[in-house]
Design a protein around this motif. Structure first.
Motif, mmCIF file in Angstrom:
data_model
loop_
_atom_site.group_PDB
_atom_site.id
_atom_site.type_symbol
_atom_site.label_atom_id
_atom_site.label_comp_id
_atom_site.label_asym_id
_atom_site.label_seq_id
_atom_site.Cartn_x
_atom_site.Cartn_y
_atom_site.Cartn_z
ATOM 1 N N ASP A 496 5.249 -15.380 -1.073
ATOM 2 C CA ASP A 496 5.432 -15.611 0.359
ATOM 3 C C ASP A 496 4.095 -15.447 1.069
ATOM 4 O O ASP A 496 3.152 -14.861 0.519
ATOM 5 C CB ASP A 496 6.473 -14.636 0.939
ATOM 6 C CG ASP A 496 6.027 -13.183 0.865
ATOM 7 O OD1 ASP A 496 5.196 -12.765 1.695
ATOM 8 O OD2 ASP A 496 6.505 -12.455 -0.039
ATOM 9 N N ASP A 497 4.003 -15.991 2.267
ATOM 10 C CA ASP A 497 2.778 -15.853 3.058
ATOM 11 C C ASP A 497 2.980 -14.876 4.210
ATOM 12 O O ASP A 497 2.502 -15.082 5.324
ATOM 13 C CB ASP A 497 2.327 -17.217 3.588
ATOM 14 C CG ASP A 497 3.323 -17.813 4.583
ATOM 15 O OD1 ASP A 497 4.467 -17.293 4.672
ATOM 16 O OD2 ASP A 497 2.965 -18.779 5.276
ATOM 17 N N GLY A 498 3.709 -13.777 3.920
ATOM 18 C CA GLY A 498 4.033 -12.790 4.937
ATOM 19 C C GLY A 498 2.961 -11.726 5.112
ATOM 20 O O GLY A 498 1.763 -11.955 4.899
ATOM 21 N N ALA A 499 3.421 -10.542 5.454
ATOM 22 C CA ALA A 499 2.498 -9.453 5.778
ATOM 23 C C ALA A 499 1.915 -8.786 4.541
ATOM 24 O O ALA A 499 0.912 -8.072 4.620
ATOM 25 C CB ALA A 499 3.222 -8.402 6.629
ATOM 26 N N GLY A 500 2.519 -8.986 3.374
ATOM 27 C CA GLY A 500 2.047 -8.318 2.168
ATOM 28 C C GLY A 500 2.606 -6.902 2.062
ATOM 29 O O GLY A 500 3.238 -6.379 2.996
ATOM 30 N N LEU A 501 2.388 -6.270 0.914
ATOM 31 C CA LEU A 501 2.872 -4.905 0.699
ATOM 32 C C LEU A 501 1.946 -3.914 1.399
ATOM 33 O O LEU A 501 0.719 -4.047 1.353
ATOM 34 C CB LEU A 501 2.939 -4.600 -0.796
ATOM 35 C CG LEU A 501 3.937 -5.431 -1.615
ATOM 36 C CD1 LEU A 501 3.826 -5.074 -3.095
ATOM 37 C CD2 LEU A 501 5.356 -5.220 -1.133
ATOM 38 N N ASN A 502 2.536 -2.931 2.017
ATOM 39 C CA ASN A 502 1.772 -1.882 2.705
ATOM 40 C C ASN A 502 1.459 -0.776 1.710
ATOM 41 O O ASN A 502 2.311 0.059 1.391
ATOM 42 C CB ASN A 502 2.579 -1.344 3.888
ATOM 43 C CG ASN A 502 1.757 -0.449 4.787
ATOM 44 O OD1 ASN A 502 0.921 0.336 4.315
ATOM 45 N ND2 ASN A 502 1.987 -0.554 6.088
ATOM 46 N N ARG A 503 0.245 -0.778 1.183
ATOM 47 C CA ARG A 503 -0.153 0.162 0.131
ATOM 48 C C ARG A 503 0.027 1.607 0.580
ATOM 49 O O ARG A 503 0.604 2.435 -0.142
ATOM 50 C CB ARG A 503 -1.606 -0.102 -0.250
ATOM 51 C CG ARG A 503 -2.153 0.835 -1.325
ATOM 52 C CD ARG A 503 -3.638 0.604 -1.506
ATOM 53 N NE ARG A 503 -4.174 1.392 -2.602
ATOM 54 C CZ ARG A 503 -4.493 2.676 -2.505
ATOM 55 N NH1 ARG A 503 -4.320 3.332 -1.361
ATOM 56 N NH2 ARG A 503 -4.974 3.325 -3.562
ATOM 57 N N ASP A 504 -0.473 1.949 1.761
ATOM 58 C CA ASP A 504 -0.414 3.337 2.240
ATOM 59 C C ASP A 504 1.021 3.790 2.454
ATOM 60 O O ASP A 504 1.373 4.943 2.168
ATOM 61 C CB ASP A 504 -1.202 3.470 3.545
ATOM 62 C CG ASP A 504 -2.688 3.179 3.347
ATOM 63 O OD1 ASP A 504 -3.176 3.363 2.205
ATOM 64 O OD2 ASP A 504 -3.347 2.754 4.314
ATOM 65 N N ARG A 505 1.867 2.875 2.956
ATOM 66 C CA ARG A 505 3.258 3.246 3.212
ATOM 67 C C ARG A 505 4.006 3.489 1.906
ATOM 68 O O ARG A 505 4.810 4.422 1.806
ATOM 69 C CB ARG A 505 3.920 2.124 4.007
ATOM 70 C CG ARG A 505 5.281 2.478 4.557
ATOM 71 C CD ARG A 505 5.719 1.382 5.495
ATOM 72 N NE ARG A 505 7.070 1.603 5.967
ATOM 73 C CZ ARG A 505 7.725 0.742 6.743
ATOM 74 N NH1 ARG A 505 7.125 -0.376 7.118
ATOM 75 N NH2 ARG A 505 8.953 0.999 7.136
ATOM 76 N N ILE A 506 3.728 2.656 0.903
ATOM 77 C CA ILE A 506 4.370 2.843 -0.403
ATOM 78 C C ILE A 506 3.940 4.170 -1.016
ATOM 79 O O ILE A 506 4.771 4.930 -1.543
ATOM 80 C CB ILE A 506 4.014 1.666 -1.339
ATOM 81 C CG1 ILE A 506 4.639 0.365 -0.819
ATOM 82 C CG2 ILE A 506 4.501 1.942 -2.757
ATOM 83 C CD1 ILE A 506 4.203 -0.865 -1.588
ATOM 84 N N LEU A 507 2.656 4.464 -0.942
ATOM 85 C CA LEU A 507 2.148 5.709 -1.523
ATOM 86 C C LEU A 507 2.721 6.924 -0.801
ATOM 87 O O LEU A 507 3.093 7.923 -1.441
ATOM 88 C CB LEU A 507 0.621 5.715 -1.460
ATOM 89 C CG LEU A 507 -0.080 6.895 -2.125
ATOM 90 C CD1 LEU A 507 0.323 6.994 -3.600
ATOM 91 C CD2 LEU A 507 -1.592 6.778 -1.989
ATOM 92 N N ALA A 508 2.807 6.839 0.534
ATOM 93 C CA ALA A 508 3.364 7.954 1.297
ATOM 94 C C ALA A 508 4.826 8.191 0.931
ATOM 95 O O ALA A 508 5.268 9.342 0.786
ATOM 96 C CB ALA A 508 3.228 7.676 2.792
ATOM 97 N N LYS A 509 5.566 7.116 0.768
ATOM 98 C CA LYS A 509 6.974 7.253 0.403
ATOM 99 C C LYS A 509 7.109 7.840 -1.000
ATOM 100 O O LYS A 509 8.003 8.664 -1.259
ATOM 101 C CB LYS A 509 7.644 5.878 0.464
ATOM 102 C CG LYS A 509 9.162 5.921 0.407
ATOM 103 C CD LYS A 509 9.733 6.447 1.712
ATOM 104 C CE LYS A 509 11.253 6.358 1.736
ATOM 105 N NZ LYS A 509 11.816 6.847 3.008
ATOM 106 N N ALA A 510 6.217 7.440 -1.919
ATOM 107 C CA ALA A 510 6.260 7.969 -3.280
ATOM 108 C C ALA A 510 5.920 9.456 -3.298
ATOM 109 O O ALA A 510 6.535 10.238 -4.040
ATOM 110 C CB ALA A 510 5.290 7.191 -4.168
#
Length: 737
Positions: A496-510
């Protein structure tokens, strides 16, 4: 369920899939009459088939849908997105009714019946489907010349009537027929024709010389108009031509006829453009012997004149209707010829064939092994030929199970349409590589993982139109589904040509969930792969699409169950890409047999790049220099804790997976081997590096190596070693081709 019902259900599901696809196309091109006719034919075919097997609840529901589609074809109602959505829902309900038929129930249950009633009420209540007066045609066709030479009005029926000379003698009054004709419609124009009038001295006062050209406005059909003249039918010449507004209707009816083999006359009678009497007269004239014009011998008979030409000459039908009927005949003939080349086979019979071919491959390997031990040249040559034939049989049998993945891809047009409307987003679905073939069993199992990925991309990836425009993007998002072959595997990508994955948000959730530890060094790829952890979700609220943390872990588990892998890459603000890599088949593959100690292993041949000899001075390192390229090694002796000393000469099998190369160190290279994949038991499910097992010609069991897992193991080892190195690593020259 008997055979005819089974065939009806199978074909009706195909018709429903075609109907859904055509409705989605019609939404983008509402003026496409060919697509609209295809939709009508699908509904008509289902209704007709249901009538044959006497499934009246399907007939009743489909009949109402067919009426609405007929109004669309006649331009009596307008098409909009709401009506498309309603017709799609009706298609879904027809699928549910087919399920009721398959279950053997006498009819739908109360809930399903209520759902159907609600849909029918919406069809009848919807303003778009309300009855509306039909206006005049937008364009007026050129007038049709009558037999008397005058022009006829094309928006009325045209009746060309010539009374025979004995009508008056038989007590018939020509004017009484015209008065009776007025009871079923209105005579718009009447012209008395005197073309049969003789000279005055030749006239007979008891003979009738009257003829009329009549423009007649009526809602009656052709047969009803013809019945007005039943009493003088044998004493007159009667030609009835439909109005131009009806001509298009007849052509549409001809296109919508079932795909049955019919003669030209049968087609025209079936749609009402020709009466049975007119057809009989035309056939009688065609069958009458006619001497050839150029032949001196009167006994020579000419070829009979085509029926269509006879009917047009007699003005029984217009040329356009004959052309439409001939085109319909050609279409049916071509379709029947195509169907004659196809045969439906139950899937379990095909699976049985594949199993038998697998056993044949194993038995062939055993025969080849025994022939080699005898040392008899003729026997070895014969078994070699047999082996090649078995290989050809294997390839042909596997090809029977290969289907194009495009059918699976096309299902997502509906998913994208409905989901995007639900979320208020504009999404364009782009499909490429639909002709790529994959084993049928894998196509059936890949549908759910793809569904999760597509819905996830639409929910988490693509932004709302206002957000996209604020970021300088087009309001309409782009979702891509692609498939291609690569190194003996099939690669399916969802991008998709969307916003992409939010690296910092994923790491914070993990970190919040304790999946990773604070301060733990991780690459972007490792962080992105955290979304596949069970229960992991970054959604702020739970919706009916996502937010519960269920889905992505199922995606990875299902794909790994197919001996595949899924990788994710993302770039902030530009979008994400999920790549699924799967083997082409789960049954039989070409393998490369290797030995370590007393054990034998099989490497899928499509993954093998080359074989090299491992030099003695490189036997203690975990990598070698392959023509200036660092090649990490996997030592099977160490990996599987095989006892015994390694031989003085070892070999490296260079393998590649997803563009990454690794070397597998083995003791012996034993050549190519046709491999019948046997699944391992559940107790071995979590063993990394093993993808299955097979039976050798000697009856021994050999393990099939999972190249994907081994390559990833090497890549992870390299990633851990590189940060700890103080400088660049020197490349030893320990590998020799």
């Amino acid at each position: 369920m008997d055979e005819i019902t089974s065939v009806f259900v199978t074909e009706s599901r195909e018709q429903l899939a075609a109907l859904e696809s055509a409705l989605l196309q019609l939404e983008d091109n509402p003026d496409d009459s060919d697509t609209l006719n295809a939709i009508f034919r699908s509904a008509h075919t289902i209704k007709g088939g249901a009538g044959v097997i006497e499934c009246y609840y399907i007939v009743a529901f489909t009949h109402v849908v067919e009426n609405v589609l007929d109004k669309l074809r006649n331009r009596e109602i307008t098409l909009d997105s709401d009506l498309i959505a309603l017709l799609l829902a009706c298609g879904d309900h027809m699928g549910h009714l087919l399920g009721v038929l398959v279950s053997g129930a006498n009819g739908p249950d109360e809930d399903l019946a209520a759902e159907g009633e609600a849909l029918l009420k919406r069809l009848q209540r919807d303003p778009g489907t309300a009855e509306s007066p039909s206006g005049p045609p937008a364009a007026i066709a050129p007038p049709i010349e009558s037999s008397g030479g005058s022009a006829v009005e094309t928006d009325c029926w045209h009746i060309s009537l010539r009374f025979g000379p004995d009508v008056l003698r038989n007590g018939m009054d020509p004017l009484s027929f015209l008065r009776y004709l007025s009871t079923i419609g209105r005579i718009e124009r009447l012209e008395t024709m005197a073309d049969a009038m003789p000279n005055a001295d030749e006239m007979d006062p008891e003979s009738c010389y009257l003829g009329f050209e009549i423009s007649f406005s009526s809602t009656a059909d052709k047969a009803a108009i013809e019945r007005v003249f039943d009493f003088v039918r044998d004493e007159c010449t009667l030609n009835i031509l439909p109005p131009h507004s009806r001509l298009t209707d007849y052509i549409a009816l001809i296109s919508a006829l079932p795909e049955d083999t019919m003669r030209l006359g049968e087609i025209l009678v079936k749609v009402g453009a020709l009466t049975q009497g007119e057809l009989d007269s035309g056939l009688a004239e065609q069958s009458a012997p006619q001497p050839a014009e150029d032949a001196p011998d009167e006994a020579t008979v000419a070829e009979p004149q085509p029926l269509g030409e006879i009917l047009v000459e007699h003005k029984a039908v217009q040329p356009e209707l004959v052309e439409a009927a001939v085109a319909k005949q050609k279409q049916v003939t071509e379709k029947k010829a195509a169907e004659a080349r196809l045969i439906r086979i139950q899937a379990d019979k095909l699976d049985c064939l594949i199993d038998l071919v697998g056993e044949l491959v194993i038995a062939g390997a055993s025969v080849s092994l025994l022939a080699g031990k005898t040392g008899l040249g003729e026997l070895i040559e014969a078994t070699s030929l047999t082996g090649r034939l078995v290989e050809s049989i294997r390839d042909a049998a596997l090809q029977l199970r290969m289907v194009q993945i495009g059918e699976t891809f096309n299902r997502f047009h509906r998913v994208v349409r409905d989901t995007s409307r639900e979320m208020g987003k504009e999404v364009e679905l782009v499909i490429s590589g639909g002709e790529t073939e994959l084993d049928k069993s894998m196509v059936e199992k890949i549908g759910d993982p793809l569904m999760h990925l597509v819905r996830n991309a639409m929910d988490h990836g693509l932004e709302l139109p206002s957000v996209r425009e604020a970021n300088g993007k087009a309001a309409r998002g782009r979702l891509e589904l692609t498939a291609c072959h690569d190194s003996g595997s099939i690669v399916i990508e969802v991008a998709d040509d969307g916003a992409g994955l939010n690296r910092d948000r994923i790491l914070a959730k993990a970190l919040e969930r304790g999946i990773v530890q604070p301060g733990q060094a991780m690459t972007d790829t490792e962080i992105f792969n955290l979304i596949f952890e069970p229960g992991f979700s970054t959604a702020e609220k739970v919706t009916n699409i996502s937010g519960r943390g269920v889905g992505m872990d199922v995606v990875r588990r299902n794909i790994q169950g197919l001996r595949g892998s899924v990788d994710v890459s993302s770039e902030p603000g530009k979008g994400s890409r999920f790549a699924i890599r799967l083997p082409l088949t789960l049954a039989i593959i070409d393998g490369f047999l290797v030995g370590v100690g007393n054990a034998a292993y099989v490497i899928p041949l499509d993954s093998v790049v080359e074989c090299i000899e491992l030099a003695v001075d490189g036997s203690g390192r975990d990598y070698v220099n392959l023509r200036g390229e660092v090649l990490p090694l996997v030592r099977l002796r160490q990996l599987f804790a095989i006892s015994g000393e390694a031989p003085a000469r070892q070999n490296v099998v260079v393998v590649q997976y997803a563009g990454v190369k690794s070397g597998i160190v083995v003791d012996q290279l034993m050549g190519e081997f046709q491999t019948v994949i046997k699944p391992l038991g559940s107790i071995f499910r979590n063993i990394r590096g093993i993808g299955g097992s097979t039976i050798l010609g000697s009856g021994e069991v050999a393990l099939i190596l999972d190249v994907q897992a081994l390559v990833k193991r090497c890549a992870n080892n390299e990633a851990q070693l590189i940060p700890s190195s103080s400088g660049p690593r020197a490349l030893p020259t320990g590998a020799q081709p």
